[in-house]
Design an enzyme around this catalytic site. Structure first.
Site, PDB file in Angstrom:
ATOM      1  N   LEU A 106      15.973  -9.698  34.935  1.00 20.91           N
ATOM      2  CA  LEU A 106      14.850 -10.448  34.375  1.00 20.91           C
ATOM      3  C   LEU A 106      15.266 -11.825  33.865  1.00 20.91           C
ATOM      4  CD1 LEU A 106      13.522  -7.661  34.639  1.00 20.91           C
ATOM      5  CD2 LEU A 106      12.358  -8.096  32.481  1.00 20.91           C
ATOM      6  N   THR A 127      16.498  -6.733  22.378  1.00 20.40           N
ATOM      7  CA  THR A 127      16.094  -6.003  21.174  1.00 20.40           C
ATOM      8  C   THR A 127      17.062  -6.166  19.998  1.00 20.40           C
ATOM      9  OG1 THR A 127      17.174  -3.995  22.002  1.00 20.40           O
ATOM     10  CG2 THR A 127      14.826  -4.271  22.497  1.00 20.40           C
ATOM     11  N   GLN A 154      16.274   3.009  25.378  1.00 12.65           N
ATOM     12  CA  GLN A 154      15.822   4.350  24.987  1.00 12.65           C
ATOM     13  C   GLN A 154      14.600   4.798  25.779  1.00 12.65           C
ATOM     14  OE1 GLN A 154      16.530   5.416  20.587  1.00 12.65           O
ATOM     15  NE2 GLN A 154      16.033   3.252  20.495  1.00 12.65           N
ATOM     16  N   ILE A 155      13.604   3.939  25.920  1.00  3.29           N
ATOM     17  CA  ILE A 155      12.400   4.343  26.653  1.00  3.29           C
ATOM     18  C   ILE A 155      12.685   4.425  28.149  1.00  3.29           C
ATOM     19  CG2 ILE A 155      10.063   3.634  27.302  1.00  3.29           C
ATOM     20  CD1 ILE A 155       9.604   2.743  24.462  1.00  3.29           C
ATOM     21  N   TRP A 199       9.418   1.795  15.752  1.00  3.33           N
ATOM     22  CA  TRP A 199      10.426   2.698  15.191  1.00  3.33           C
ATOM     23  C   TRP A 199      10.862   3.761  16.217  1.00  3.33           C
ATOM     24  CZ3 TRP A 199       9.930   3.946   9.286  1.00  3.33           C
ATOM     25  CH2 TRP A 199       9.785   2.759   8.569  1.00  3.33           C
ATOM     26  N   THR A 253       5.743  -4.274  20.748  1.00  4.09           N
ATOM     27  CA  THR A 253       6.282  -3.834  19.468  1.00  4.09           C
ATOM     28  C   THR A 253       5.394  -4.193  18.289  1.00  4.09           C
ATOM     29  OG1 THR A 253       8.170  -4.205  17.960  1.00  4.09           O
ATOM     30  CG2 THR A 253       7.579  -5.999  19.405  1.00  4.09           C
ATOM     31  N   TYR A 258      12.671 -12.373  17.285  1.00  3.42           N
ATOM     32  CA  TYR A 258      12.406 -11.244  18.175  1.00  3.42           C
ATOM     33  C   TYR A 258      10.906 -10.999  18.292  1.00  3.42           C
ATOM     34  CZ  TYR A 258      11.717  -6.378  19.536  1.00  3.42           C
ATOM     35  OH  TYR A 258      11.253  -5.233  20.151  1.00  3.42           O
ATOM     36  N   ALA A 265      14.111  -5.321  27.505  1.00  7.13           N
ATOM     37  CA  ALA A 265      13.823  -6.299  26.449  1.00  7.13           C
ATOM     38  C   ALA A 265      15.114  -6.694  25.748  1.00  7.13           C
ATOM     39  CB  ALA A 265      12.843  -5.727  25.418  1.00  7.13           C
TER      40      ALA A 265
END
Length: 302
Positions: free
Chosen positions: A39, A64, A13-14, A152, A103, A127, A62
């Site tokens: 990675l 997630t 998303q980011i 969030w 996070t 996580y 990441a």
């Protein structure tokens, strides 16, 4: 010569928000997925970053899958700790600064007030522990770093977006049972991306007092139930049929991984150091829903 920003990650998303974020003049941004920046292969990652010529490296990649991580700890640590370490080493080798996205899950969620950057960490899930280990790996390997914790995160796209999940479930069911005792600040990926770009520009300009750990979330807080209620109240006001919502405690919806009961982050430091002032979560949520509606993404709820 343009300032080059290299983003590790392309589908999250980011990362997707960064790909479309407005950039200052003289900046160029490139997002790389696993096909060109893996990675999970630390040695190759170090080489690729070191020879990229990047001025700023952003880690938006990441593991997630919060619940799946409980049964796949090795994979979570390989990406969230070892991948972050490789990016930090590669960035240090080429003289770049690193912005590492982290996070709220690094905290245990028991503090009754918003978490500050200097509060003790205490992750309660694999996580969270893997992300906290990634933070330590970054601090140990590169001086010019910014660790940006957020929480969030949602966006108009992506399977991990709470908004998209609510839209899908709202189209399938007449009633939704939503947890009402976990507190946090819903944060738009687009807002986080804009903050990251501002930080990147400041670091590229030589800002020397902007290193370390920062928090960024939209302002205000709510529960998952409150977030869902806002979404469906907004949709109902725009002519959509919506399900009935029932608040439930976390204990009524057990999951493999524990979530922090309090995920609210104090974001005062990022304002003091960078002048970044997040907008209210309700404002950004409404903008996200408007974007989804404009693209026809709510048609199943009509």
């Amino acid at each position: 010569m343009a300032q080059r920003i290299l983003v590790a990650g392309r589908s999250g998303q980011i990362a997707r928000a960064l790909a479309s974020a407005p950039l200052p003049g003289g900046f160029a941004l490139e997002c790389r997925g696993r096909d060109s920046l893996d990675l999970m292969d630390p040695a190759r990652t170090i080489r690729e970053v070191a020879r990229s010529g990047a001025d700023i490296v952003i880690n938006a990649a990441a593991y997630t899958a919060v619940d799946k991580a409980e049964s796949e700890p090795d994979l979570a640590y390989r990406l969230n700790r070892d991948g972050a370490a490789a990016l930090a080493e590669g960035a240090a080798d080429c003289g770049a600064a690193l912005i590492h996205i982290s996070t709220d899950y690094v905290f245990d969620g028991t503090k009754p007030t918003p978490y500050r950057e200097e509060d003790p960490v205490g992750p309660v899930s694999v996580y969270g522990a893997s992300k906290e280990a990634g933070e330590r790996a970054v601090r140990e390997r590169i001086e010019r770093h910014v660790i940006l914790r957020t929480a969030w995160v949602y966006s108009p796209f992506g399977e991990g977006s709470f908004v998209r999940t609510m839209l899908r479930l709202g189209a399938e069911r007449t009633e939704l049972r939503i947890i009402d005792d976990q507190h946090g600040s819903p944060t738009a990926a687009a807002d986080a991306a804009r903050a990251i770009v501002e930080i990147a520009a400041a670091l590229a300009a030589g800002k020397s007092d902007g290193h370390g750990t920062f928090h960024f979330c939209n302002t205000g807080s709510t529960t998952r139930f409150g977030q869902a209620k806002f979404i469906f109240d907004w949709l109902a006001a725009h002519g959509h049929k919506v399900p009935r919502l029932t608040p439930i405690p976390t204990s009524a919806y057990p999951l493999p991984a524990r979530r922090p009961a309090n995920a609210v982050l104090d974001c005062g430091r990022i304002g003091a150091v960078y002048g970044i002032l997040p907008s209210a979560w309700e404002t950004s949520m409404a903008e996200c829903l408007s974007e989804i509606m404009a693209a026809g993404g709510t048609k199943d709820l009509i």
